[in-house]
Design an enzyme around this catalytic site. Structure first.
Site, PDB file in Angstrom:
ATOM      1  N   TYR A  73       0.909  -1.108  -0.145  1.00  0.00           N
ATOM      2  CA  TYR A  73       0.102  -0.257   0.014  1.00  0.00           C
ATOM      3  C   TYR A  73       0.995   1.307  -0.090  1.00  0.00           C
ATOM      4  O   TYR A  73       0.420   2.292   0.250  1.00  0.00           O
ATOM      5  CB  TYR A  73      -0.795  -0.039   1.264  1.00  0.00           C
ATOM      6  CG  TYR A  73      -1.964  -1.087   1.353  1.00  0.00           C
ATOM      7  CD1 TYR A  73      -1.984  -2.227   0.314  1.00  0.00           C
ATOM      8  CD2 TYR A  73      -3.073  -1.218   2.014  1.00  0.00           C
ATOM      9  CE1 TYR A  73      -3.007  -3.117   0.430  1.00  0.00           C
ATOM     10  CE2 TYR A  73      -4.186  -2.089   2.048  1.00  0.00           C
ATOM     11  CZ  TYR A  73      -3.836  -2.969   1.286  1.00  0.00           C
ATOM     12  OH  TYR A  73      -4.775  -4.198   1.368  1.00  0.00           O
ATOM     13  N   LYS A 123       4.174 -14.668   4.056  1.00  0.00           N
ATOM     14  CA  LYS A 123       4.277 -15.661   2.716  1.00  0.00           C
ATOM     15  C   LYS A 123       5.744 -15.695   2.173  1.00  0.00           C
ATOM     16  O   LYS A 123       6.123 -15.655   1.085  1.00  0.00           O
ATOM     17  CB  LYS A 123       3.374 -14.858   1.888  1.00  0.00           C
ATOM     18  CG  LYS A 123       2.758 -15.835   0.754  1.00  0.00           C
ATOM     19  CD  LYS A 123       1.721 -16.904   1.145  1.00  0.00           C
ATOM     20  CE  LYS A 123       1.559 -17.852   0.048  1.00  0.00           C
ATOM     21  NZ  LYS A 123       1.568 -19.186   0.242  1.00  0.00           N
ATOM     22  N   ASP A 140      -1.843 -17.816   4.043  1.00  0.00           N
ATOM     23  CA  ASP A 140      -3.002 -18.803   3.705  1.00  0.00           C
ATOM     24  C   ASP A 140      -3.477 -20.017   4.970  1.00  0.00           C
ATOM     25  O   ASP A 140      -4.585 -20.054   5.203  1.00  0.00           O
ATOM     26  CB  ASP A 140      -2.743 -19.681   2.407  1.00  0.00           C
ATOM     27  CG  ASP A 140      -1.191 -20.240   2.224  1.00  0.00           C
ATOM     28  OD1 ASP A 140      -0.429 -19.894   3.204  1.00  0.00           O
ATOM     29  OD2 ASP A 140      -0.921 -20.697   1.406  1.00  0.00           O
ATOM     30  N   ASP A 177      -5.177  -6.309   6.080  1.00  0.00           N
ATOM     31  CA  ASP A 177      -6.389  -5.570   5.708  1.00  0.00           C
ATOM     32  C   ASP A 177      -7.344  -6.871   5.464  1.00  0.00           C
ATOM     33  O   ASP A 177      -8.564  -6.771   5.689  1.00  0.00           O
ATOM     34  CB  ASP A 177      -6.110  -5.075   4.252  1.00  0.00           C
ATOM     35  CG  ASP A 177      -7.304  -4.280   3.782  1.00  0.00           C
ATOM     36  OD1 ASP A 177      -8.174  -4.213   4.457  1.00  0.00           O
ATOM     37  OD2 ASP A 177      -7.054  -3.510   2.946  1.00  0.00           O
ATOM     38  N   ASP A 188     -11.037  -8.423   8.002  1.00  0.00           N
ATOM     39  CA  ASP A 188     -12.103  -8.655   7.336  1.00  0.00           C
ATOM     40  C   ASP A 188     -12.835 -10.147   7.812  1.00  0.00           C
ATOM     41  O   ASP A 188     -14.033 -10.277   8.256  1.00  0.00           O
ATOM     42  CB  ASP A 188     -12.331  -8.211   6.026  1.00  0.00           C
ATOM     43  CG  ASP A 188     -12.866  -7.009   5.548  1.00  0.00           C
ATOM     44  OD1 ASP A 188     -12.435  -6.149   6.280  1.00  0.00           O
ATOM     45  OD2 ASP A 188     -13.568  -6.857   4.518  1.00  0.00           O
TER      46      ASP A 188
END
Ligand SMILES: NC(=O)c1ccc[n+]([C@@H]2O[C@H](COP(=O)([O-])OP(=O)(O)OC[C@H]3O[C@@H](n4cnc5c(N)ncnc54)[C@H](O)[C@@H]3O)[C@@H](O)[C@H]2O)c1
Length: 366
Positions: free
Chosen positions: A136, A187, A220, A244, A248
């Site tokens: 970002y 990751k 993951d 982010d 959620d």
């Protein structure tokens, strides 16, 4: 005297911030807190009217003269490129160097847990999302735009300083709140350079906190484990984009976006507090948005400003609203946005103890 800037923003941001302010006003009056509120008119309407997003002088004023910002949400169909939202939201996050996005994932009632055979006690952890860099950071570009040879690049920016400070903040939070485990998620198996830095920094920072278990999960695997067994988590720390996304998912574990609060924090400096949800334009102005995330967010802000007892009372009142189904439809009630906040205020009033004092400053508009 503490100073709080209030930016309601767009869509349901306006609806829920109006109700959160009522709760804030009540707490400030009843407890005689030295908090001055200043409403700031920034958002899509202002941008469409005056072409103004967040002027640099205002950002400077916030940096110098304020202790906190309470933000609703940004995003409006009439500004499809989200220019104003980027300037205001990222302007605050990046401009104030708010490197911690602290997102509690706490479920307040068994009824809201969407997982079979789980209770609210299984959903109680915090996510530390890196908030000033990563994917970002807005570094990149488009080459040969609009042609068949087009190339679009977003760079994943990870600095030693940026990675280390968010990791350290997560461990410090664990230590300060008596939590015993920090899970770092990246990751590194695919992002061999950027997340190799996360791995090395994590090992180094963890060594400074010997009483706290340092666990690693690929992102993951993290999402899978959050659904399979959320009770295993205490503190999760991760990069900007994964944070982010997983918050959620976390919001759904706590009853939906209408229940998820967050703080954008630089310890010791002016910090910004906002519900996790966006501006949900289709619900704007219809008195249907759930104000509880914004109210919990206001509690977080009060806690950050040093009013921990008041933060806890707000949480108690919100918990009661959910338990008694005095809440909006998304969390199983049949009240509107306003009536939900009214119930929270009515529940809060006796908890705050005694009649409201009239010494608090009134809101100013600017
Ligand atoms: N921090 C922010 O300001 C922020 C965050 C996310 C999205 N956005 C922006 O908001 C706009 C809408 O985005 P979106 O639809 O992807 O996400 P959103 O969070 O606004 O809404 C997604 C859905 O979640 C539910 N929801 C969210 N908040 C709720 C609430 N308080 N009460 C009841 N239901 C609620 C609704 O069903 C809604 O349709 C876009 O412009 C987006 O860019 C802003």
């Amino acid at each position: 005297m503490k100073r709080v800037a209030i930016i309601a923003g767009d869509g349901i941001g306006v609806d829920v911030t109006r109700e959160a302010k009522k709760v804030l006003d009540l707490v400030v009056r009843a407890r005689g807190l030295g908090i001055e509120q200043v409403d700031m008119d920034y958002g899509a309407e202002r941008f469409l009217r005056d072409g103004v997003t967040l002027p640099p002088r205002e950002l400077d004023a916030i940096r110098k003269d304020f202790d906190a910002v309470l933000l609703g949400a940004l995003g409006h169909p009439r500004v499809p490129d989200m220019r104003h939202a980027r300037d205001i939201l990222f302007g605050l996050r990046f401009g104030l160097d708010l490197y911690i996005n602290l997102r509690p994932v706490q479920c307040l009632d068994d009824r809201l847990v969407p997982l079979r055979d789980r209770t609210a006690r299984d959903v109680d952890f915090v996510v530390f999302r890196e908030n000033t860099e990563g994917l970002y950071a807005d570094v990149g570009g488009i080459f040969k735009k609009g042609t068949p040879d087009e190339i679009a690049v977003n760079e994943d920016v990870n600095t030693r300083k940026g990675v280390e400070r968010i990791l350290r903040a997560a461990f410090e939070h664990a230590r300060a709140t008596g939590r015993k485990k920090v899970t770092m998620s990246d990751k590194a198996n695919a992002l061999r350079f950027a997340h190799d830095l996360w791995q090395r920094a994590f090992r180094e920072v963890a060594a400074d906190f010997p009483g706290i278990l340092a666990q690693h999960l690929y992102s993951d695997a993290l999402t899978m484990q959050m659904v399979k067994d959320p009770g295993q988590f205490e503190v999760i720390v991760t990069c900007n984009m994964f944070g982010d996304i997983v918050t959620d998912l976390g919001a759904m574990l706590q009853g939906g976006l209408g229940m998820a609060a967050s703080g954008n924090i630089h310890p010791g400096r002016v910090s910004m507090f906002e519900p996790v949800h966006g501006s949900a334009p289709k619900y704007a102005g219809k008195d249907v948005a759930n104000p509880l995330a914004a109210i919990l967010t206001t509690g977080m802000m009060l806690g950050y400003l040093g009013f921990r007892a008041e933060e806890s009372l707000i949480e108690t009142a919100v918990r009661e609203a959910v338990r008694r189904k005095k809440c909006t439809k998304d969390v199983g009630g049949n009240l509107g946005c306003r009536a939900t906040a009214e119930f929270v205020c009515a529940t809060l009033t006796p908890l705050l103890g005694g009649a409201a004092k009239s010494s608090a400053k009134r809101s100013k508009r600017r």
